[in-house]
Design an enzyme around this catalytic site. Sequence first.
Site, PDB file in Angstrom:
ATOM      1  N   SER A 182      14.165  21.858 -15.725  1.00  0.00           N
ATOM      2  CA  SER A 182      13.578  23.298 -16.449  1.00  0.00           C
ATOM      3  C   SER A 182      13.463  24.736 -16.625  1.00  0.00           C
ATOM      4  O   SER A 182      14.602  24.856 -16.672  1.00  0.00           O
ATOM      5  CB  SER A 182      12.307  23.762 -14.942  1.00  0.00           C
ATOM      6  OG  SER A 182      12.145  24.817 -14.349  1.00  0.00           O
ATOM      7  N   GLU A 205       9.468   9.703 -16.509  1.00  0.00           N
ATOM      8  CA  GLU A 205       8.057   9.651 -17.189  1.00  0.00           C
ATOM      9  C   GLU A 205       7.665   8.807 -18.634  1.00  0.00           C
ATOM     10  O   GLU A 205       6.804   8.675 -18.367  1.00  0.00           O
ATOM     11  CB  GLU A 205       7.571  11.043 -16.859  1.00  0.00           C
ATOM     12  CG  GLU A 205       7.884  11.195 -14.798  1.00  0.00           C
ATOM     13  CD  GLU A 205       7.729  12.869 -14.504  1.00  0.00           C
ATOM     14  OE1 GLU A 205       7.990  13.859 -16.011  1.00  0.00           O
ATOM     15  OE2 GLU A 205       8.407  13.146 -13.688  1.00  0.00           O
ATOM     16  N   HIS A 220       0.847  -1.536   0.159  1.00  0.00           N
ATOM     17  CA  HIS A 220       0.106   0.332   0.139  1.00  0.00           C
ATOM     18  C   HIS A 220       1.132   1.313   0.721  1.00  0.00           C
ATOM     19  O   HIS A 220       0.335   1.870   0.463  1.00  0.00           O
ATOM     20  CB  HIS A 220      -0.992   0.050   2.024  1.00  0.00           C
ATOM     21  CG  HIS A 220      -1.643  -1.109   1.862  1.00  0.00           C
ATOM     22  ND1 HIS A 220      -2.836  -1.752   0.474  1.00  0.00           N
ATOM     23  CD2 HIS A 220      -1.306  -2.261   2.601  1.00  0.00           C
ATOM     24  CE1 HIS A 220      -3.124  -2.683   1.020  1.00  0.00           C
ATOM     25  NE2 HIS A 220      -2.155  -3.422   1.937  1.00  0.00           N
ATOM     26  N   LYS A 273      15.895  22.654  -9.988  1.00  0.00           N
ATOM     27  CA  LYS A 273      15.018  20.942 -10.953  1.00  0.00           C
ATOM     28  C   LYS A 273      15.849  20.443 -11.659  1.00  0.00           C
ATOM     29  O   LYS A 273      16.381  20.812 -11.960  1.00  0.00           O
ATOM     30  CB  LYS A 273      13.749  21.287 -12.013  1.00  0.00           C
ATOM     31  CG  LYS A 273      13.002  22.225 -11.056  1.00  0.00           C
ATOM     32  CD  LYS A 273      11.682  20.621  -9.981  1.00  0.00           C
ATOM     33  CE  LYS A 273      10.814  21.170 -10.972  1.00  0.00           C
ATOM     34  NZ  LYS A 273       9.768  20.215 -10.191  1.00  0.00           N
TER      35      LYS A 273
END
Length: 459
Positions: free
Chosen positions: A277, A290, A156, A283
């Site tokens: 970024s 992704e 979980h 970043k």
Amino acid sequence: MAQLWGGRFTKETDKMVYEFNASITFDQRLYEQDIQGSIAHASMLAKQGILTKEEKRAITDGLEQILEDVKTGKLEISEKFEDIHSFVEATLTERIGEPGKKLHTGRSRNDQVALDMKMYTKDETLMLDGLLQQLLQTLFGIMEENLDTYMPGFTHLQKAQPITLAHHVGAYFEMFKRDRGRLYDMYQRMNVCPLGSGALAGTTYPLDRDYTAELLNFDCAALNSMDAVSDRDYLIELLSSLSTVMMHLSRFCEEIIIWNTNEYQFVEIDDAYSTGSSIMPQKKNPDIAELIRGKTGRVYGALMALLTTMKGTPLAYNKDMQEDKELVFDAIDTVKECLALFTGMIGTMTFRKDQMERSAKNGFTNATDAADYLVSRGVAFRDAHGIVGQLVLYCIENNLSLDEMPLEAYKKISPVFQEDIYEAISMKNCVERRTTLGAPGKDAMKVVMGLYKTYLEEN
Ligand code: ARG
């Protein structure tokens, strides 16, 4: 417009119709398979006395030259032809004259395209398998180095019990091993040659179908000509296997994205595999992970699209089947790219062992072991569960881990606890005592690593 048919037509094809119907823009990537298939067909026709030796020679020399010229860029595949089959045949006839017109004896584009696509799928499956093999090698290397790297195992997405990084990566080793198995099964099943099935009902020429099957490296010739020209099951099996590969990559990417967050800091993705970024200078984004996760959608989409395309097609060949190509090409290209990039990314990633171990300690992942400690000293498991629940509550209230909780506090909750509780719940002990086959304990892992080593050597 350049097409192989037209004798029975009195009007030109409408331009839009022609373009809608044509497949040359995408099936040109089958040129090599198409030419090899034609060479085998011509050799068989000569063996059967349907072509003369001279005709066969002219055809095979001509085809070999076309192949070389396309490969070296001397000959451009012209998109004015309807499909790759028309281009090859027309170019051959243009170059060698009369014998070129005999190549299509006893053959249809229906069995030709079925053959080309099968040959292509076989070649690509071997390449996909090689990429999966490289990924497994990389995962094996990470496992070898991390048999003692403790980390929390989750259920979980809540910290559950301590495991090792080797054990976690090993779960993916199993998944990708099964993926190879699925591709292998598909390959075995689809390895039958459709050539010689004609348009649907075979031919009246005395073809030797076993001979072409052998020349083209198939196990045997297909036994039903109607099925052979309209079977796309193997592409559905391929897309299904590739969807599963992507599902596995996507799950792993999801974990890497979580592990790479500032909150976890379990891993650091190498600069070569991260992006920045345009506005936020701090970043370093896991874009590759992704994107792989995102591209899973298009591979699933290809599977659904082909299943749907096939569901309403009566026997035998229907033009619907031309839709298989762009879907399969895109899925294969996508999975190859994703596998190569994922392997590069994970192979260069830094695993923060300190952070992983700290996280395992801070999440009460050794609570089950504390309960087992009580059970081994005569407490019933259900009572032990309740006692350890109280320990956890005490720790939360006092901002401690079980390892840091003082012995008096332990004893206040249950007098069964002694000094040796610390040893019993140490990360090392919690993991090392799990020695059943398949568990993270080092002894158990070493047995499994031995099996994986043999697997990688033999497969
Ligand atoms: N381009 C077709 C395909 O990809 C193959 C040619 C068969 N065409 C035909 N009209 N029988 O399926």
